[in-house]
Design a protein around this motif. Structure first.
Motif, PDB file in Angstrom:
ATOM      1  N   ILE A 111       3.799 -32.535   8.564  1.00  0.00           N
ATOM      2  CA  ILE A 111       2.524 -31.967   8.098  1.00  0.00           C
ATOM      3  C   ILE A 111       1.991 -32.784   6.925  1.00  0.00           C
ATOM      4  CG2 ILE A 111       1.446 -29.961   7.007  1.00  0.00           C
ATOM      5  CD1 ILE A 111       3.285 -28.196   8.668  1.00  0.00           C
ATOM      6  N   THR A 112       2.869 -33.093   5.997  1.00  0.00           N
ATOM      7  CA  THR A 112       2.503 -33.939   4.858  1.00  0.00           C
ATOM      8  C   THR A 112       3.298 -35.235   4.942  1.00  0.00           C
ATOM      9  OG1 THR A 112       2.169 -31.991   3.473  1.00  0.00           O
ATOM     10  CG2 THR A 112       2.364 -34.100   2.351  1.00  0.00           C
ATOM     11  N   SER A 113       2.650 -36.323   4.627  1.00  0.00           N
ATOM     12  CA  SER A 113       3.320 -37.618   4.620  1.00  0.00           C
ATOM     13  C   SER A 113       3.055 -38.287   3.269  1.00  0.00           C
ATOM     14  CB  SER A 113       2.799 -38.499   5.761  1.00  0.00           C
ATOM     15  OG  SER A 113       3.447 -39.747   5.765  1.00  0.00           O
ATOM     16  N   THR A 114       4.108 -38.763   2.635  1.00  0.00           N
ATOM     17  CA  THR A 114       3.977 -39.405   1.324  1.00  0.00           C
ATOM     18  C   THR A 114       4.754 -40.711   1.297  1.00  0.00           C
ATOM     19  OG1 THR A 114       5.899 -38.253   0.419  1.00  0.00           O
ATOM     20  CG2 THR A 114       3.758 -37.192   0.111  1.00  0.00           C
ATOM     21  N   VAL A 115       4.324 -41.595   0.423  1.00  0.00           N
ATOM     22  CA  VAL A 115       5.126 -42.756   0.033  1.00  0.00           C
ATOM     23  C   VAL A 115       5.252 -42.668  -1.484  1.00  0.00           C
ATOM     24  CG1 VAL A 115       5.226 -45.258  -0.149  1.00  0.00           C
ATOM     25  CG2 VAL A 115       4.463 -44.198   1.980  1.00  0.00           C
ATOM     26  N   PHE A 116       6.480 -42.533  -1.954  1.00  0.00           N
ATOM     27  CA  PHE A 116       6.759 -42.213  -3.360  1.00  0.00           C
ATOM     28  C   PHE A 116       7.487 -43.374  -4.006  1.00  0.00           C
ATOM     29  CE2 PHE A 116       8.714 -40.379  -7.007  1.00  0.00           C
ATOM     30  CZ  PHE A 116       8.085 -39.177  -7.295  1.00  0.00           C
ATOM     31  N   PHE A 117       6.941 -43.870  -5.121  1.00  0.00           N
ATOM     32  CA  PHE A 117       7.650 -44.899  -5.874  1.00  0.00           C
ATOM     33  C   PHE A 117       7.924 -44.400  -7.282  1.00  0.00           C
ATOM     34  CE2 PHE A 117       8.236 -48.534  -8.627  1.00  0.00           C
ATOM     35  CZ  PHE A 117       9.140 -49.281  -7.898  1.00  0.00           C
ATOM     36  N   SER A 118       9.173 -44.561  -7.713  1.00  0.00           N
ATOM     37  CA  SER A 118       9.579 -44.142  -9.058  1.00  0.00           C
ATOM     38  C   SER A 118      10.568 -45.161  -9.609  1.00  0.00           C
ATOM     39  CB  SER A 118      10.237 -42.758  -9.011  1.00  0.00           C
ATOM     40  OG  SER A 118      11.521 -42.858  -8.411  1.00  0.00           O
ATOM     41  N   PRO A 119      10.858 -45.116 -10.907  1.00  0.00           N
ATOM     42  CA  PRO A 119      11.833 -46.061 -11.470  1.00  0.00           C
ATOM     43  C   PRO A 119      13.195 -46.013 -10.776  1.00  0.00           C
ATOM     44  CG  PRO A 119      10.593 -45.021 -13.236  1.00  0.00           C
ATOM     45  CD  PRO A 119      10.192 -44.319 -11.966  1.00  0.00           C
TER      46      PRO A 119
END
Length: 386
Positions: A111-119
């Motif tokens: 339903i939701t699609s994300t691309v997540f970048f973090s340290p």
């Protein structure tokens, strides 16, 4: 695709939060430690059903509460979907979709699609092999949610098989043991073949996009490569990966069974499964040199960013309609980059349908993000439009 509203209840530092969101670039601005990451972590949770910071759900629930809730409204073109996730550590997490009866949280995948970048994503370059395996498998799941069941089945079968091997180790091996082991062998070969087939297909699509993203972020003088070290097949490189991705599930399963036959005596002696995707490694290279242990800090950061941007590009090509382009989340990224790479990254992401950025110092934001930025001020336990 974008989220136009999020509500949190008893989630980490937020007893209650109701926040409208919009398309374009949204910046969560506030001092370190006030809870900016908690908001974007919750959004990412609705896509991946896990946190990038902790291995279990307990820390997600506010101290003193039994459950936490994440409610979002997702917009895809003319369609809206409301999801309400209930996070209950020690119990099965559930979700309501468009206010229907609760179902397993897994039913909301896609339903939701994300691309997540973090340290923390620097571990994709410098960390242990499981970080890289999980990254690629998560991409495969986000592209085809059915892969989540392949991974779950494989992990369940692996636990059962390892338990049996441990029992057989150094003890009296009966015909029942051998019969049961043969059953687990067939099952793990089938489940593992489905998973590795999905992994290789995701990688075959990902590697060219990583190469392109790394060139965008740097001066383009060095190329990105990969060596996939398999416990079943010879090493696979970026040149042979397309051929590996064309192998059928049946061909992979057959090779898996042969590898088990060759290693079974040693597996029984050691009491553990030595064959499988849980032991494979992906070695990222900058030029001809392995990035882990040899790349500079700046090169490692650029490669880690390229990995995530590459997965974003894969999604954009997989879903031709803009309504399906993943939400891009950049958590405290610009502070770690030099001025040139800030500008390059800002220009790359500025045309995304929805970009969520966390930042402690407004001056770290590059002008290339554009002028029409939504600013949300975050203080302990609260967040509101500036």
């Amino acid at each position: 695709m974008y989220i136009d509203h999020i509500s949190l209840m008893n989630y980490r530092t937020y007893s209650l939060l109701n926040l409208p969101l919009s398309t374009g670039v949204t910046v969560f601005l506030g001092a370190n430690g006030v809870g900016k990451t908690n908001i974007v972590e919750a959004i990412n949770y609705t896509a991946e059903l896990s946190s990038h910071r902790v291995s279990h759900d307990g820390p997600l629930v506010q101290v003193g509460a039994q459950r936490a809730y994440i409610r979002t409204r997702v917009v895809r073109g003319k369609w809206q979907t409301i999801t309400e996730f209930e996070i209950a550590p020690g119990h099965s997490n559930r979700v309501r979709i468009n206010r229907a009866a609760p179902v397993r949280a897994r039913e909301a995948l896609g339903i939701t699609s994300t691309v997540f970048f973090s340290p923390e994503d620097l571990q994709l370059v410098k960390g242990e092999p499981q970080c890289r395996r999980r990254f690629v498998d998560d991409l495969a799941v986000s592209l085809r949610p059915v892969v989540a069941s392949y991974r779950s089945d494989y992990e369940r079968i692996l636990r059962q098989r390892n338990s049996l091997l441990k029992t057989m180790r150094g003890g009296r091996i009966t015909e029942e043991h051998r019969h049961t082991l043969n059953i687990w062998n067939e099952q793990i070969a089938q489940a593992g073949a489905l998973l590795v087939h999905s992994r290789w297909n995701a990688l075959a699509r990902l590697v060219p996009e990583i190469q392109y993203a790394y060139q965008q972020l740097t001066d383009g003088s060095k190329a990105i490569g990969i060596t996939y070290e398999s416990t079943i097949f010879p090493d696979i490189t970026e040149r042979t990966l397309p051929q590996a991705a064309q192998l059928s599930v049946a061909e992979i399963s057959k090779a898996w069974m042969q590898a088990i036959e060759d290693k079974q005596s040693e597996e029984i002696e050691r009491g553990v499964s030595l064959i499988g995707v849980h032991r494979d490694e992906m070695i990222w290279k900058i030029g001809d040199i392995p990035a882990k242990g040899f790349a500079s800090h700046g090169e490692s950061w650029s490669l880690a960013l390229a990995l995530k941007l590459g997965s974003w590009y894969v999604h954009r090509k997989d879903q031709q309609s803009v309504e399906s382009c993943p939400i891009l989340i950049l958590d405290d990224v610009f502070a770690e980059l030099d001025t040139a790479r800030r500008k390059r990254l800002g220009a790359i992401v500025s045309d995304a349908e929805q970009v969520l950025v966390t930042c402690a110092i407004e001056e770290d934001l590059p002008q290339e993000l554009g002028e029409d930025i939504t600013m949300i001020r975050v203080t302990p336990g609260h967040a509101s439009l500036a």
